[in-house]
Design an enzyme around this catalytic site. Structure first.
Site, PDB file in Angstrom:
ATOM      1  CB  SER A   1      -3.426  -3.773 -18.195  1.00 38.97           C
ATOM      2  OG  SER A   1      -2.841  -4.458 -17.279  1.00 38.97           O
ATOM      3  CG  LEU A   2       2.099  -4.035 -21.290  1.00 36.02           C
ATOM      4  CD1 LEU A   2       3.613  -3.480 -20.400  1.00 36.02           C
ATOM      5  CD2 LEU A   2       2.342  -5.262 -22.261  1.00 36.02           C
TER       6      LEU A   2
END
Length: 239
Positions: free
Chosen positions: A77-78
């Site tokens: 994700s991030l």
């Protein structure tokens, strides 16, 4: 026996220690190194970042010695977005490229606008952050109900969402390392958004889609780790 270091970057709101159990589950030749971000875990006293490019530069300066030896980079994700920027920053410092980059659970950097839009550009309230955590289904209700834990977690999550929301994709020469993308069948990133990662490397590319939602890396951990180690094992012999 040739060994590899695997730098692991966490997702929003998390400490890098979410990867610590991987040390017990992956082969001995793979040195799992969770990369802690400022403002959490052992770095809790450091200020949180909301500028992803600046954070990537800081991490590259910290990890440049690691990049003198064979290494791979993974993020979820991030963490995938940050892993991508970290590899570019290490390259800018003259470091050797990783033997592979693993980007999990998010759209390609060039597709962030349609993936996130304006959703993460403004700081969210505590209530909005709690709603987001429930939507992602990665945080147990007993944790959400723990006010002390939430008082620590929500500022980190707020800053991390701004890291994503303020991210600006920069056109640069494609990387030369293999790029392996992992996605979840029920996650928000579409197959097209995941396949768009292909443009970011001149090296080999693969896309593996696992059952589950955004946190498929935990829901189907053994399967994910099997694919990961199978991809890295031949590379450690040639690194």
């Amino acid at each position: 026996m040739s060994s590899l270091t695997l730098l692991c970057l966490p997702y929003s709101g998390a400490s890098a220690m979410v990867y610590s159990r991987w040390r017990r589950k992956l082969p001995a030749w793979l040195n799992v190194r969770p990369v802690e971000l400022p403002g959490r875990g052992a770095r809790l006293a450091e200020p949180l970042h909301t500028d992803l490019a600046a954070l990537a530069r800081q991490l590259a300066a910290e990890q440049r010695l690691t990049a003198n030896q064979p290494y791979a980079v993974l993020g979820h994700s991030l963490g995938a977005l940050l892993a991508f920027e970290l590899v570019h920053e290490l390259q800018a410092l003259g470091c050797r490229p990783p033997v592979a980059l693993f980007a999990c659970g998010t759209a390609a950097p060039s597709r962030r606008e349609e993936y996130d839009g304006a959703r993460l550009r403004e700081a969210k309230s505590d209530a909005e952050l709690m709603d987001e955590l429930r939507t992602l289904q990665g945080t147990p209700e007993e944790v959400l109900a723990n006010e002390e834990l939430m008082s620590l977690m929500l500022p980190i999550l707020r800053a991390d969402f701004l890291l994503c929301g303020h991210y600006a994709y920069r056109q640069r020469p494609a990387l030369c390392c293999p790029l392996h993308v992992f996605g979840g069948e029920d996650d928000r990133a579409s197959e097209e958004q995941l396949l768009a990662w292909r443009a970011e490397t001149q090296g080999d590319f693969s896309l593996e889609v696992f059952p589950g939602g955004h946190f498929f890396i935990h829901e189907h951990e053994d399967r994910v780790l099997g694919v990961l180690s199978a991809a890295l094992e031949p590379l450690r012999l040639t690194a």
